[in-house]
Design an enzyme around this catalytic site. Structure first.
Site, PDB file in Angstrom:
ATOM      1  N   ASP A  83      14.015 -17.088 -29.481  1.00 19.76           N
ATOM      2  CA  ASP A  83      14.559 -18.208 -28.717  1.00 19.76           C
ATOM      3  C   ASP A  83      15.738 -18.786 -29.494  1.00 19.76           C
ATOM      4  O   ASP A  83      15.634 -19.074 -30.687  1.00 19.76           O
ATOM      5  CB  ASP A  83      13.474 -19.280 -28.524  1.00 19.76           C
ATOM      6  CG  ASP A  83      13.838 -20.291 -27.455  1.00 19.76           C
ATOM      7  OD1 ASP A  83      14.943 -20.870 -27.533  1.00 19.76           O
ATOM      8  OD2 ASP A  83      13.029 -20.517 -26.549  1.00 19.76           O
ATOM      9  N   GLN A 115      10.222 -25.810 -16.825  1.00 16.01           N
ATOM     10  CA  GLN A 115      10.848 -24.482 -16.879  1.00 16.01           C
ATOM     11  C   GLN A 115      12.353 -24.613 -16.666  1.00 16.01           C
ATOM     12  O   GLN A 115      12.806 -25.329 -15.769  1.00 16.01           O
ATOM     13  CB  GLN A 115      10.245 -23.565 -15.800  1.00 16.01           C
ATOM     14  CG  GLN A 115      10.747 -22.135 -15.873  1.00 16.01           C
ATOM     15  CD  GLN A 115      10.066 -21.216 -14.848  1.00 16.01           C
ATOM     16  OE1 GLN A 115       9.339 -21.677 -13.968  1.00 16.01           O
ATOM     17  NE2 GLN A 115      10.304 -19.924 -14.985  1.00 16.01           N
ATOM     18  N   HIS A 168       8.412 -15.995 -18.544  1.00 16.15           N
ATOM     19  CA  HIS A 168       8.386 -15.697 -19.975  1.00 16.15           C
ATOM     20  C   HIS A 168       7.304 -16.492 -20.659  1.00 16.15           C
ATOM     21  O   HIS A 168       6.946 -17.585 -20.214  1.00 16.15           O
ATOM     22  CB  HIS A 168       9.748 -16.014 -20.616  1.00 16.15           C
ATOM     23  CG  HIS A 168      10.230 -17.396 -20.318  1.00 16.15           C
ATOM     24  ND1 HIS A 168      10.829 -17.727 -19.131  1.00 16.15           N
ATOM     25  CD2 HIS A 168      10.176 -18.546 -21.045  1.00 16.15           C
ATOM     26  CE1 HIS A 168      11.149 -19.018 -19.138  1.00 16.15           C
ATOM     27  NE2 HIS A 168      10.753 -19.537 -20.285  1.00 16.15           N
ATOM     28  N   PHE A 169       6.805 -15.939 -21.736  1.00 17.65           N
ATOM     29  CA  PHE A 169       5.858 -16.645 -22.601  1.00 17.65           C
ATOM     30  C   PHE A 169       6.580 -17.033 -23.881  1.00 17.65           C
ATOM     31  O   PHE A 169       7.370 -16.260 -24.419  1.00 17.65           O
ATOM     32  CB  PHE A 169       4.658 -15.753 -22.939  1.00 17.65           C
ATOM     33  CG  PHE A 169       3.667 -15.640 -21.815  1.00 17.65           C
ATOM     34  CD1 PHE A 169       2.552 -16.464 -21.760  1.00 17.65           C
ATOM     35  CD2 PHE A 169       3.867 -14.722 -20.798  1.00 17.65           C
ATOM     36  CE1 PHE A 169       1.644 -16.359 -20.713  1.00 17.65           C
ATOM     37  CE2 PHE A 169       2.965 -14.612 -19.746  1.00 17.65           C
ATOM     38  CZ  PHE A 169       1.854 -15.439 -19.705  1.00 17.65           C
ATOM     39  N   HIS A 170       6.278 -18.242 -24.351  1.00 18.94           N
ATOM     40  CA  HIS A 170       6.778 -18.722 -25.639  1.00 18.94           C
ATOM     41  C   HIS A 170       5.708 -18.465 -26.697  1.00 18.94           C
ATOM     42  O   HIS A 170       4.527 -18.753 -26.469  1.00 18.94           O
ATOM     43  CB  HIS A 170       7.007 -20.238 -25.606  1.00 18.94           C
ATOM     44  CG  HIS A 170       8.039 -20.716 -24.648  1.00 18.94           C
ATOM     45  ND1 HIS A 170       9.305 -21.081 -25.032  1.00 18.94           N
ATOM     46  CD2 HIS A 170       7.993 -20.926 -23.307  1.00 18.94           C
ATOM     47  CE1 HIS A 170       9.998 -21.491 -23.976  1.00 18.94           C
ATOM     48  NE2 HIS A 170       9.213 -21.413 -22.912  1.00 18.94           N
TER      49      HIS A 170
HETATM   50  P1  5GP Z   1      11.717 -22.473 -20.316  1.00 25.27           P
HETATM   51  O1  5GP Z   1      12.312 -23.845 -20.415  1.00 25.27           O
HETATM   52  O2  5GP Z   1      12.220 -21.793 -19.055  1.00 25.27           O
HETATM   53  O3  5GP Z   1      10.227 -22.423 -20.458  1.00 25.27           O
HETATM   54  O4  5GP Z   1      12.237 -21.659 -21.557  1.00 25.27           O
HETATM   55  C1  5GP Z   1      13.505 -21.136 -21.653  1.00 25.27           C
HETATM   56  C2  5GP Z   1      13.766 -20.929 -23.113  1.00 25.27           C
HETATM   57  O5  5GP Z   1      14.927 -20.136 -23.222  1.00 25.27           O
HETATM   58  C3  5GP Z   1      14.034 -22.214 -23.890  1.00 25.27           C
HETATM   59  O6  5GP Z   1      13.086 -22.340 -24.923  1.00 25.27           O
HETATM   60  C4  5GP Z   1      15.453 -22.047 -24.417  1.00 25.27           C
HETATM   61  O7  5GP Z   1      15.586 -22.515 -25.719  1.00 25.27           O
HETATM   62  C5  5GP Z   1      15.661 -20.556 -24.338  1.00 25.27           C
HETATM   63  N1  5GP Z   1      17.025 -20.159 -24.090  1.00 25.27           N
HETATM   64  C6  5GP Z   1      17.940 -20.737 -23.272  1.00 25.27           C
HETATM   65  N2  5GP Z   1      19.086 -20.037 -23.262  1.00 25.27           N
HETATM   66  C7  5GP Z   1      18.898 -18.985 -24.102  1.00 25.27           C
HETATM   67  C8  5GP Z   1      19.743 -17.900 -24.503  1.00 25.27           C
HETATM   68  O8  5GP Z   1      20.889 -17.761 -24.092  1.00 25.27           O
HETATM   69  N3  5GP Z   1      19.202 -17.020 -25.392  1.00 25.27           N
HETATM   70  C9  5GP Z   1      17.925 -17.136 -25.859  1.00 25.27           C
HETATM   71  N4  5GP Z   1      17.497 -16.220 -26.729  1.00 25.27           N
HETATM   72  N5  5GP Z   1      17.114 -18.142 -25.503  1.00 25.27           N
HETATM   73  C10 5GP Z   1      17.590 -19.058 -24.628  1.00 25.27           C
END
Ligand code: 5GP
Length: 145
Positions: A37, A101, A107-109
């Site tokens: 991330d 989200q 995706h999983f963190h």
């Molecule tokens: P969500 O908020 O959808 O659960 O998680 C999306 C994740 O993607 C966030 O933790 C954010 O930091 C990460 N993220 C956003 N843009 C990018 C990117 O361009 N590259 C990577 N590797 N991670 C990203």
């Protein structure tokens, strides 16, 4: 974006999967792709996505793809534990903008927890150093079994 809607082929993770955007890759096989991330909530924050499913969230994913994805999550979580020796590991995912989200490809963190170190807030951290992410990705990748 609400829970309803169509998969958008130009989301960030789709672009990463197509190689159109860079990432610090940890692992991939025929089914899953894991990468660092770029706004990590802690040192070693990894994301794991399905390479085959176009599910935006947990509600949409096909059972077979989910099985393969969660097995990949376990594999990368184990490698993260082996590489970084955190005191705990938070594995989580969000469904819909209201839940937090921000990227609409399921995706999983995997977020390592270190005793005495506060985890950053979701989607509110600063961008990590690319070289440091590459080092972490390499260390975790070396522990994939
Ligand atoms: P969500 O908020 O959808 O659960 O998680 C999306 C994740 O993607 C966030 O933790 C954010 O930091 C990460 N993220 C956003 N843009 C990018 C990117 O361009 N590259 C990577 N590797 N991670 C990203």
């Amino acid at each position: 974006m609400s829970l309803e809607g169509a998969y958008e082929h130009d989301n960030i993770f789709a672009k990463i999967l197509r190689g159109e955007l860079p990432c610090a890759k940890v692992f991939e096989d025929a089914h899953v792709f894991a990468f660092m991330d770029v706004f990590p909530q802690s040192k070693g924050h990894v994301l794991v996505v399905s390479k085959t499913s176009r599910a935006r969230n947990l509600l949409e994913i096909e059972p077979q793809a989910l099985q393969l994805l969660i097995l990949g999550v376990q594999r990368v979580t184990r490698a993260t534990q082996a590489a970084l020796q955190p005191d705990g590991l938070t594995v989580t995912q969000f469904n819909g903008a209201e839940a937090g989200q921000t990227v609409f490809h399921l995706h999983f963190h995997i977020i390592p927890n270190y005793a005495g170190v506060a985890v950053g807030r979701h989607a509110q951290g600063g961008m990590a150093d690319a070289g440091e992410l590459a080092q972490l990705a390499k260390a975790i990748a070396a522990q994939i079994s």
